[in-house]
Design an enzyme around this catalytic site. Sequence first.
Site, PDB file in Angstrom:
ATOM      1  N   THR A 190      41.662 100.495  -2.872  1.00  0.00           N
ATOM      2  CA  THR A 190      40.992 101.849  -2.126  1.00  0.00           C
ATOM      3  C   THR A 190      40.971 101.946  -1.090  1.00  0.00           C
ATOM      4  O   THR A 190      40.364 102.660  -0.028  1.00  0.00           O
ATOM      5  CB  THR A 190      39.202 101.739  -2.088  1.00  0.00           C
ATOM      6  OG1 THR A 190      38.902 100.213  -2.336  1.00  0.00           O
ATOM      7  CG2 THR A 190      39.275 102.262  -3.764  1.00  0.00           C
TER       8      THR A 190
ATOM      9  N   ARG B 218      29.773  94.159   1.311  1.00  0.00           N
ATOM     10  CA  ARG B 218      30.047  94.945   2.834  1.00  0.00           C
ATOM     11  C   ARG B 218      28.670  95.321   3.406  1.00  0.00           C
ATOM     12  O   ARG B 218      27.833  94.766   4.389  1.00  0.00           O
ATOM     13  CB  ARG B 218      30.657  94.801   4.310  1.00  0.00           C
ATOM     14  CG  ARG B 218      32.232  93.430   3.953  1.00  0.00           C
ATOM     15  CD  ARG B 218      33.051  93.678   4.665  1.00  0.00           C
ATOM     16  NE  ARG B 218      34.042  95.111   3.825  1.00  0.00           N
ATOM     17  CZ  ARG B 218      34.441  95.365   4.226  1.00  0.00           C
ATOM     18  NH1 ARG B 218      34.880  95.267   5.493  1.00  0.00           N
ATOM     19  NH2 ARG B 218      35.260  96.768   2.968  1.00  0.00           N
TER      20      ARG B 218
ATOM     21  N   ASP C 166      52.333  88.622 -12.135  1.00  0.00           N
ATOM     22  CA  ASP C 166      53.201  88.458 -11.380  1.00  0.00           C
ATOM     23  C   ASP C 166      54.482  87.941 -12.743  1.00  0.00           C
ATOM     24  O   ASP C 166      53.803  89.186 -13.282  1.00  0.00           O
ATOM     25  CB  ASP C 166      52.611  86.453 -11.481  1.00  0.00           C
ATOM     26  CG  ASP C 166      53.752  85.449 -10.748  1.00  0.00           C
ATOM     27  OD1 ASP C 166      54.649  85.253 -11.243  1.00  0.00           O
ATOM     28  OD2 ASP C 166      52.792  84.990  -9.877  1.00  0.00           O
TER      29      ASP C 166
ATOM     30  N   LYS D 190      30.653  89.754  -8.054  1.00  0.00           N
ATOM     31  CA  LYS D 190      32.773  89.740  -7.985  1.00  0.00           C
ATOM     32  C   LYS D 190      32.896  88.488  -7.081  1.00  0.00           C
ATOM     33  O   LYS D 190      32.644  88.483  -5.808  1.00  0.00           O
ATOM     34  CB  LYS D 190      32.745  90.985  -7.502  1.00  0.00           C
ATOM     35  CG  LYS D 190      34.719  90.614  -7.409  1.00  0.00           C
ATOM     36  CD  LYS D 190      35.253  92.377  -7.018  1.00  0.00           C
ATOM     37  CE  LYS D 190      35.256  92.372  -5.262  1.00  0.00           C
ATOM     38  NZ  LYS D 190      36.844  91.882  -4.682  1.00  0.00           N
TER      39      LYS D 190
ATOM     40  N   ASP E   4      38.032  88.977  -9.236  1.00  0.00           N
ATOM     41  CA  ASP E   4      38.660  89.740  -8.556  1.00  0.00           C
ATOM     42  C   ASP E   4      39.947  89.007  -8.055  1.00  0.00           C
ATOM     43  O   ASP E   4      39.754  88.861  -6.944  1.00  0.00           O
ATOM     44  CB  ASP E   4      38.190  90.827  -8.162  1.00  0.00           C
ATOM     45  CG  ASP E   4      39.010  91.758  -7.793  1.00  0.00           C
ATOM     46  OD1 ASP E   4      40.161  91.717  -8.430  1.00  0.00           O
ATOM     47  OD2 ASP E   4      38.419  92.254  -6.072  1.00  0.00           O
TER      48      ASP E   4
ATOM     49  N   LYS F 289      43.112  89.724  -9.237  1.00  0.00           N
ATOM     50  CA  LYS F 289      44.241  90.277  -8.658  1.00  0.00           C
ATOM     51  C   LYS F 289      45.481  89.972  -9.276  1.00  0.00           C
ATOM     52  O   LYS F 289      46.719  90.411  -8.658  1.00  0.00           O
ATOM     53  CB  LYS F 289      44.342  91.434  -7.741  1.00  0.00           C
ATOM     54  CG  LYS F 289      43.308  91.752  -7.538  1.00  0.00           C
ATOM     55  CD  LYS F 289      43.483  93.475  -5.921  1.00  0.00           C
ATOM     56  CE  LYS F 289      42.410  93.489  -5.214  1.00  0.00           C
ATOM     57  NZ  LYS F 289      41.337  92.753  -5.373  1.00  0.00           N
ATOM     58  N   PHE F 290      46.062  89.581 -10.661  1.00  0.00           N
ATOM     59  CA  PHE F 290      46.752  88.881 -11.169  1.00  0.00           C
ATOM     60  C   PHE F 290      48.076  89.739 -11.169  1.00  0.00           C
ATOM     61  O   PHE F 290      47.997  91.288 -11.744  1.00  0.00           O
ATOM     62  CB  PHE F 290      46.467  88.621 -12.215  1.00  0.00           C
ATOM     63  CG  PHE F 290      45.843  87.171 -12.821  1.00  0.00           C
ATOM     64  CD1 PHE F 290      45.414  86.590 -11.463  1.00  0.00           C
ATOM     65  CD2 PHE F 290      45.106  86.960 -14.088  1.00  0.00           C
ATOM     66  CE1 PHE F 290      44.437  84.918 -11.367  1.00  0.00           C
ATOM     67  CE2 PHE F 290      43.890  86.223 -13.700  1.00  0.00           C
ATOM     68  CZ  PHE F 290      43.469  85.277 -13.055  1.00  0.00           C
TER      69      PHE F 290
HETATM   70  O1  C5P Z   1      32.865  95.322   0.966  1.00  0.00           O
HETATM   71  P1  C5P Z   1      33.577  96.145   0.434  1.00  0.00           P
HETATM   72  O2  C5P Z   1      32.540  97.027  -0.294  1.00  0.00           O
HETATM   73  O3  C5P Z   1      34.540  96.972   0.660  1.00  0.00           O
HETATM   74  O4  C5P Z   1      34.040  95.239  -1.209  1.00  0.00           O
HETATM   75  C1  C5P Z   1      34.655  95.666  -2.009  1.00  0.00           C
HETATM   76  C2  C5P Z   1      35.509  94.865  -2.992  1.00  0.00           C
HETATM   77  O5  C5P Z   1      36.500  95.740  -4.262  1.00  0.00           O
HETATM   78  C3  C5P Z   1      36.277  93.751  -2.282  1.00  0.00           C
HETATM   79  O6  C5P Z   1      35.669  92.583  -1.850  1.00  0.00           O
HETATM   80  C4  C5P Z   1      37.857  94.228  -2.149  1.00  0.00           C
HETATM   81  O7  C5P Z   1      38.866  93.282  -2.229  1.00  0.00           O
HETATM   82  C5  C5P Z   1      37.781  94.881  -3.552  1.00  0.00           C
HETATM   83  N1  C5P Z   1      38.557  95.727  -4.339  1.00  0.00           N
HETATM   84  C6  C5P Z   1      38.642  96.759  -3.744  1.00  0.00           C
HETATM   85  N2  C5P Z   1      39.119  98.217  -3.580  1.00  0.00           N
HETATM   86  C7  C5P Z   1      40.379  97.809  -5.392  1.00  0.00           C
HETATM   87  C8  C5P Z   1      40.437  96.545  -5.664  1.00  0.00           C
HETATM   88  C9  C5P Z   1      38.666  95.669  -5.337  1.00  0.00           C
HETATM   89  O8  C5P Z   1      37.964  96.786  -2.372  1.00  0.00           O
HETATM   90  N3  C5P Z   1      40.626  98.882  -5.727  1.00  0.00           N
END
Ligand code: C5P
Length: 220
Positions: A125, A202, A66, A34, A61, A63-64
Site C-alpha cells: 500500500t 503508527r 521464495d 500483527k 506478516d 510475506k514469504f
Molecule cells: O504503521 P502502518 O499503519 O502503516 O502499518 C501498516 C502495517 O501493514 C505495516 O506493518 C506494514 O508492513 C503492513 N502492510 C502494508 N501494506 C501491505 C502489506 C502489509 O502496509 N500491502
Amino acid sequence: MKQWKRLIIALDMESELRLNKTVRLLGRKIDKFKIGSVAFTRWGPRVVKKICRQGKEVFLDLKFYDIPHTMIKASFAAADLGVWSFTVHLSAGREALEALREELESFCRRRKIRRPLIMGVSELTSKKASLMRVLKLAEVGFLSKIDGIVCAAPEAKKIKEHFPVLKIVTPGIRTKVSDDQQRIATASFAFSQGADYIVVGRPITESPNILKAATELLSR
Ligand code: C5P
C-alpha cells in the site's frame, strides 16, 4: 462482527516495553496483533508465543516469497508457532501457493493442529498500483485456494465482487497522506468496501494515548 474485533494492530516497534504495553492496553478490546519483520527480526518466535500465551491471535506478516520448498517449510514453522494467519506474496504464483496450501493442510492434519489462514499480499500500500494488476494477483489467490488477500481499500470492493470467498485485510488506514502509505483510506471506508479486517500501526501505536487513537480511528 464488532469493529474492534476487525482491527489488527501492527506491532512494528523497537522497544519490547512499548510492545508489551500496547498489547496490554489494546488487548482489552481487540483479539489480533500483527508481528512483522521489525518485531520478528528483533525478538523472534518468543514474541509470537508470548502474545499467543495471553490468549491473543497473531497475524505473522513475514510475506514469504521464495522457492516452493522454502515457502512450504516456513509455513509449517508458522503453524507450529500457533499463529492465526501468515502472509505470502501472491507474485510467488499459483503453482507455489497451491502446493503450499495442500502441504500445509496435510501437515496440520497430521499434527492435529489448527491450520493458519494464508493471506496473499498483492501490491504494497506504500506504492501506486493499478486495479488490473491487483485483481490479477487476487485471481492467483483465488485459484490457489488460499484464504485471503491483503490489499488497499479502493481495491477491496472489486476483489469481493469477483472473489467473495476471499477474506480481505486492508492496511494503509489514514485520514490523510502523512508518511510512506500511498493507497490510503479511513477505517469506515475500508469496511464499506468489503474489508474484513483492517491493519493499523503508527496512527495508533505512535499516539500518546493509544486507546483514544484507536477509538477515534474506528469512528472515522
Ligand atoms: O504503521 P502502518 O499503519 O502503516 O502499518 C501498516 C502495517 O501493514 C505495516 O506493518 C506494514 O508492513 C503492513 N502492510 C502494508 N501494506 C501491505 C502489506 C502489509 O502496509 N500491502
